[in-house]
Motif scaffolding. Sequence first.
Motif, short mmCIF file in Angstrom:
data_model
loop_
_atom_site.label_atom_id
_atom_site.label_comp_id
_atom_site.label_asym_id
_atom_site.label_seq_id
_atom_site.Cartn_x
_atom_site.Cartn_y
_atom_site.Cartn_z
N MET A 127 0.67 -1.00 0.59
CA MET A 127 -0.18 0.43 0.26
C MET A 127 0.95 0.78 -0.43
SD MET A 127 -2.36 1.19 2.86
CE MET A 127 -3.40 2.77 3.03
N PHE A 128 0.74 1.79 -0.82
CA PHE A 128 1.35 3.98 -1.20
C PHE A 128 0.10 4.88 -0.69
CE2 PHE A 128 2.87 6.81 -3.15
CZ PHE A 128 4.36 7.18 -2.38
N THR A 129 0.31 5.39 0.13
CA THR A 129 -0.29 6.38 0.51
C THR A 129 0.49 7.58 0.15
OG1 THR A 129 -0.58 5.24 2.58
CG2 THR A 129 -2.31 7.53 2.46
N ALA A 130 0.30 8.24 -1.12
CA ALA A 130 0.91 9.76 -1.38
C ALA A 130 0.07 10.70 -0.60
CB ALA A 130 0.56 9.86 -2.73
N GLU A 131 1.28 11.37 -0.06
CA GLU A 131 1.04 13.05 0.87
C GLU A 131 0.19 12.06 1.97
OE1 GLU A 131 2.66 16.10 -0.56
OE2 GLU A 131 4.07 14.49 -1.59
N ARG A 132 0.38 11.69 2.62
CA ARG A 132 -0.04 11.20 4.25
C ARG A 132 0.42 12.53 5.03
NH1 ARG A 132 0.79 8.41 8.39
NH2 ARG A 132 2.56 7.74 7.28
N ARG A 133 -0.57 13.15 5.57
CA ARG A 133 0.08 14.26 6.33
C ARG A 133 -0.38 14.24 7.70
NH1 ARG A 133 1.66 18.45 3.40
NH2 ARG A 133 0.39 18.60 1.18
N ARG A 134 -1.40 12.90 8.09
CA ARG A 134 -1.03 12.86 9.22
C ARG A 134 0.57 12.28 10.29
NH1 ARG A 134 -1.25 8.16 12.61
NH2 ARG A 134 -1.69 6.92 10.80
N LEU A 135 1.04 12.42 10.90
CA LEU A 135 2.16 12.75 11.90
C LEU A 135 2.25 11.94 12.62
CD1 LEU A 135 4.60 15.96 10.57
CD2 LEU A 135 4.23 14.08 9.48
N ARG A 136 2.86 11.11 12.81
CA ARG A 136 2.76 10.83 14.62
C ARG A 136 3.45 11.40 15.42
NH1 ARG A 136 6.28 5.48 14.17
NH2 ARG A 136 8.44 6.86 13.15
N LYS A 137 3.49 12.74 15.36
CA LYS A 137 3.80 13.50 16.63
C LYS A 137 3.43 14.21 16.29
CE LYS A 137 5.88 9.37 18.80
NZ LYS A 137 4.99 9.34 20.46
N PRO A 138 3.28 14.69 17.12
CA PRO A 138 2.26 16.23 16.80
C PRO A 138 3.47 17.58 16.59
CG PRO A 138 1.85 16.06 18.86
CD PRO A 138 2.49 14.84 18.62
N LEU A 139 3.61 18.51 16.08
CA LEU A 139 4.16 19.37 16.32
C LEU A 139 4.40 20.27 17.14
CD1 LEU A 139 4.66 21.75 13.03
CD2 LEU A 139 6.64 20.02 13.90
N ILE A 140 5.05 20.99 18.67
CA ILE A 140 5.41 21.58 19.45
C ILE A 140 5.86 22.57 19.60
CG2 ILE A 140 5.11 19.35 20.65
CD1 ILE A 140 7.80 19.92 21.36
N GLY A 141 5.46 23.24 20.53
CA GLY A 141 5.78 25.62 20.91
C GLY A 141 7.49 25.27 20.83
N ALA A 142 8.12 26.51 20.41
CA ALA A 142 9.31 26.54 20.44
C ALA A 142 10.52 26.82 21.60
CB ALA A 142 9.85 27.57 20.25
N ALA A 143 9.73 26.63 23.01
CA ALA A 143 10.60 26.01 23.99
C ALA A 143 10.75 24.83 24.13
CB ALA A 143 9.55 26.35 25.67
N GLU A 166 7.75 4.07 6.53
CA GLU A 166 6.86 5.44 6.16
C GLU A 166 8.46 6.18 5.50
OE1 GLU A 166 5.41 9.09 9.18
OE2 GLU A 166 5.72 6.66 9.97
N PHE A 167 8.68 7.16 5.17
CA PHE A 167 9.04 8.09 4.47
C PHE A 167 8.76 9.41 5.15
CE2 PHE A 167 10.83 10.08 0.24
CZ PHE A 167 11.75 10.91 1.48
N LEU A 168 9.96 10.04 5.97
CA LEU A 168 8.66 11.81 6.14
C LEU A 168 10.40 12.72 5.06
CD1 LEU A 168 7.57 13.75 7.47
CD2 LEU A 168 8.96 13.71 9.73
N PRO A 209 5.48 -2.23 3.42
CA PRO A 209 5.04 -1.12 2.81
C PRO A 209 5.10 -0.26 2.58
CG PRO A 209 2.86 -2.85 3.53
CD PRO A 209 4.42 -2.89 4.23
N LEU A 210 5.48 0.65 1.14
CA LEU A 210 6.37 2.13 1.50
C LEU A 210 4.75 3.23 2.23
CD1 LEU A 210 8.72 4.45 0.41
CD2 LEU A 210 7.30 4.38 -1.39
N GLU A 211 5.21 4.14 2.87
CA GLU A 211 3.89 5.53 3.40
C GLU A 211 4.89 6.33 3.21
OE1 GLU A 211 1.85 4.35 6.85
OE2 GLU A 211 1.21 2.35 5.76
N VAL A 212 4.41 7.54 2.43
CA VAL A 212 5.00 9.56 2.84
C VAL A 212 4.15 10.22 3.21
CG1 VAL A 212 6.02 10.52 0.89
CG2 VAL A 212 6.20 8.71 0.16
N SER A 213 5.11 10.22 4.13
CA SER A 213 4.34 11.56 5.11
C SER A 213 5.11 12.50 4.78
CB SER A 213 3.69 11.56 6.86
OG SER A 213 5.58 11.17 6.82
N SER A 214 4.24 14.46 4.55
CA SER A 214 5.07 15.47 4.53
C SER A 214 4.69 16.42 5.26
CB SER A 214 4.63 15.63 2.55
OG SER A 214 4.75 15.21 1.89
N ILE A 215 5.66 17.20 5.69
CA ILE A 215 5.80 18.64 6.21
C ILE A 215 5.90 19.24 5.23
CG2 ILE A 215 7.53 17.46 7.15
CD1 ILE A 215 6.92 18.58 9.63
#
Length: 438
Positions: free
Chosen positions: A1-17, A46-48, A76-82
């Motif tokens: 299964m190949f998921t193009a441009e999968r936006r859900r990341l495994r960890k959320p972005l956090i604040g600057a501090a 998974e390829f980020l 399976p190859l899965e691609v996520s983007s940021i």
Amino acid sequence: MFTAERRRLRKPLIGAAALLGASALILAGCSGGGGSSSTEDVKSLEFLKNAENTTTEPVLQALADNECTDENTALPLEVSSIPQADLDAQVQLLATQDGLPPMFSAGGNPAEGAKLAKNGYLVDFDKALTELGVRDKISDGAVSTIEKLYGGDFTFLPFQYNIEGIFYNKQVFADNGWEVPTTWDDLLKVASEAKAAGLTPFAASGEQGWPLTRLVSGYLFRSLGADALQAVADGKAKLTDPEYVKAAAAIADLGKQGYFGDNVASLDYDAATNEFLTGKAAMIYMGSWLLGNINGDTNQIGADNVGFFKFPAVDGGKGSIDEYPSNVGLPATFNAKTYSKDNGVGAWLKCIAANYGNEALKQGQITGFIADEKVDLPPISQTIADEISSAKDSVLWFEALFNAKASNISSTNAALLVTGQLSPEEFMKLVQDALDQG
């Protein structure tokens, strides 16, 4: 299964501090807790990647559908983007949480990649590819560039690879009886005669600035040798030293002689490219990414009419004409904790190394992977591909090892250097002061 441009990341972005804390943990080589990451946990490749990179995914998709079908079935190859602007911070965060995916793109700052390598987060590709029997599938020139950028080790893969040099109008050269220059003096002679013939000798963008500073570093590498700018980064030399100022003066003199034309300061990248491709300029210093324009419909002089030569030698210089300025775009790497030569990640790495160069070339991309299948290319593209495959060493570029402030000052003041509004001494002092401030 190949998921193009999968936006859900495994960890959320956090604040600057928190990101500052993540960076500190990477410097210390510590884990910040979070999820576990091991060879047994891997369920997919998974390829980020950075969202702006639209060239790597189609090649990997083609491999997943063809040469790497078995590997893709097993893992399976899965691609996520940021967005690229967020990539460094996200990679730092995932590293501290033991949450790095099996494969991910480098951020925009090579120093951050070097930290990851130093603290054991990344696969040693010299060792891994040798064990897999495919080390010879990576260009030595590309490896040289990666080692210079990322702390001395081969810990990233060159999914993109560009060499730089001087593209020239072959018909104009032939009509005027000019030989391809191999020395700086030869280049000056051609430039003088090109100007006399009513041509702009060098198309260049003063608005972007870096096409001009690339000439400064080219002269430095030929005159002082491949380590000229590493010496500055290490504090062993300064840009204000006489031999460094001499390089800036050589490029300033090109401007003084009118070899960039009358409007270099206002030309943007596209306008400078157009000046060359419409036959108004005899030469342009650029990287192999220009092939897209050269082989495109807007090239009025024709792709067959474009040649390429190396930045020439400087009389008495320590550098080699065979050392290409080069870059690897935003390369990718593998997570050391999820990699094993005996698991699906190792199988994928072997298949990618063996086949990526050929598939990329079929899609019109030249990479740092060796392409050993015959593909019909335009002559200028074949010239570049041959140069890349045979290159053994490389150098970087003027701003490659600079901090952000020095890089900005360099590019924004380059036009003032070649238009005489800043002396070579003043220009180099501005950049060096920014380097000293850190």
